[in-house]
Design a protein around this motif. Structure first.
Motif, short mmCIF file in Angstrom:
data_model
loop_
_atom_site.label_atom_id
_atom_site.label_comp_id
_atom_site.label_asym_id
_atom_site.label_seq_id
_atom_site.Cartn_x
_atom_site.Cartn_y
_atom_site.Cartn_z
N ARG A 111 0.83 -1.21 0.00
CA ARG A 111 0.00 0.00 0.00
C ARG A 111 0.86 1.26 0.00
O ARG A 111 0.53 2.25 -0.66
CB ARG A 111 -0.91 0.01 1.23
CG ARG A 111 -2.05 -0.97 1.15
CD ARG A 111 -2.94 -0.86 2.36
NE ARG A 111 -3.80 -2.03 2.45
CZ ARG A 111 -4.20 -2.58 3.57
NH1 ARG A 111 -3.82 -2.07 4.73
NH2 ARG A 111 -4.97 -3.63 3.56
N GLN A 112 1.96 1.17 0.80
CA GLN A 112 2.85 2.33 0.86
C GLN A 112 3.49 2.58 -0.52
O GLN A 112 3.59 3.72 -0.96
CB GLN A 112 3.94 2.07 1.92
CG GLN A 112 4.80 3.27 2.21
CD GLN A 112 5.80 2.97 3.33
OE1 GLN A 112 5.92 1.85 3.75
NE2 GLN A 112 6.48 4.01 3.76
N THR A 113 3.89 1.48 -1.17
CA THR A 113 4.49 1.62 -2.51
C THR A 113 3.46 2.19 -3.48
O THR A 113 3.77 3.10 -4.28
CB THR A 113 5.00 0.25 -3.01
OG1 THR A 113 5.88 -0.30 -2.04
CG2 THR A 113 5.72 0.37 -4.33
N GLU A 114 2.23 1.66 -3.39
CA GLU A 114 1.16 2.17 -4.26
C GLU A 114 0.88 3.65 -3.97
O GLU A 114 0.69 4.45 -4.89
CB GLU A 114 -0.11 1.35 -4.07
CG GLU A 114 -0.04 -0.05 -4.64
CD GLU A 114 -1.27 -0.88 -4.29
OE1 GLU A 114 -2.23 -0.32 -3.70
OE2 GLU A 114 -1.27 -2.07 -4.61
N ALA A 115 0.88 3.98 -2.66
CA ALA A 115 0.62 5.38 -2.29
C ALA A 115 1.75 6.28 -2.80
O ALA A 115 1.49 7.40 -3.27
CB ALA A 115 0.47 5.50 -0.77
N GLN A 116 3.01 5.80 -2.69
CA GLN A 116 4.13 6.61 -3.20
C GLN A 116 4.02 6.78 -4.71
O GLN A 116 4.28 7.86 -5.25
CB GLN A 116 5.47 5.92 -2.85
CG GLN A 116 5.93 6.17 -1.45
CD GLN A 116 7.27 5.48 -1.17
OE1 GLN A 116 7.68 4.58 -1.91
NE2 GLN A 116 7.92 5.91 -0.10
N THR A 117 3.63 5.69 -5.36
CA THR A 117 3.49 5.77 -6.82
C THR A 117 2.39 6.75 -7.19
O THR A 117 2.58 7.60 -8.08
CB THR A 117 3.18 4.37 -7.40
OG1 THR A 117 4.16 3.45 -6.97
CG2 THR A 117 3.14 4.39 -8.91
N LYS A 118 1.26 6.66 -6.49
CA LYS A 118 0.15 7.59 -6.76
C LYS A 118 0.57 9.02 -6.47
O LYS A 118 0.24 9.94 -7.21
CB LYS A 118 -1.06 7.24 -5.90
CG LYS A 118 -1.91 6.15 -6.45
CD LYS A 118 -3.16 5.99 -5.58
CE LYS A 118 -4.04 4.89 -6.06
NZ LYS A 118 -5.23 4.72 -5.23
N LEU A 119 1.29 9.17 -5.35
CA LEU A 119 1.73 10.51 -4.97
C LEU A 119 2.71 11.06 -6.02
O LEU A 119 2.62 12.24 -6.40
CB LEU A 119 2.40 10.45 -3.59
CG LEU A 119 2.83 11.79 -3.00
CD1 LEU A 119 1.63 12.71 -2.80
CD2 LEU A 119 3.54 11.58 -1.69
#
Length: 189
Positions: free
Chosen positions: A145-153
């Motif tokens: 989720r953190q990786t996905e959130a960083q990617t989205k960010l």
């Protein structure tokens, strides 16, 4: 001394005094009828002798009775001692039996307690392993989720940057420099 013994001694003393005082009359010779014959003898001495023989027989009987009573008491004492020894041996065997039974029960209880402790330890290990697996799964999910959130960010920031750059007129040198920074930022993440 017993009252009976004192009484008998007093009677014997009174009788002895009576005999001493009347010795003269007792020692006179008389004709004595013995049912089948008659003899000449002092009647008092015959009566005192007969009485002495009866007293001697009574004394022998009393001594014999006391001796037999002492023998019975000794036998009863031996029986009581033997019975006490048997009772003590029985108590010792009962105590030994109780001690053996207690030791057996204690061993059984210790075995049961050890088994229960082993079961609890195994259950704790199993639950701990399950919690570790679940924690690892949660950590992986959190990392994803953190990786996905960083990617989205990063995507959102990139879009915002494009919009801002598109909306603002910027000098050409700064835009090139910003693009380089962006490439470096993307390389880092």
């Amino acid at each position: 001394m017993k009252f009976r013994t004192v009484g008998m001694l007093l009677v014997l003393i009174v009788l002895a005094v009576f005999l001493i005082i009347n010795w003269g009359a007792l020692s006179q010779v008389t004709t004595v009828n013995l049912v089948y014959t008659e003899i000449q003898a002092p009647l008092g001495i015959l009566v005192v002798g007969g009485f002495g023989i009866v007293v001697l027989l009574l004394a022998v009987y009393t001594v014999w009775q006391q001796a037999s009573m002492m023998m019975e008491l000794r036998a009863a004492y031996k029986e009581a001692r033997a019975a006490r020894q048997v009772a003590e041996d029985a108590d010792k065997s009962r105590v030994a039996e109780i001690r053996t039974e207690f030791a057996a029960r204690l061993d059984k209880l210790e075995t049961l307690l050890t088994d229960r402790t082993d079961e609890l330890l195994q259950m704790t290990r199993d639950r701990n392993a399950a919690f570790e697996k679940r924690l690892d799964a949660l950590a992986e999910a959190q990392e994803r989720r953190q990786t996905e959130a960083q990617t989205k960010l990063s995507d959102t920031l990139g879009e915002l940057e494009k919009r801002v750059l598109a909306a603002l007129p910027a000098p050409r040198a700064e835009v090139v420099e910003e693009a380089k920074k962006k490439e470096i930022f993307e390389d880092l993440f």
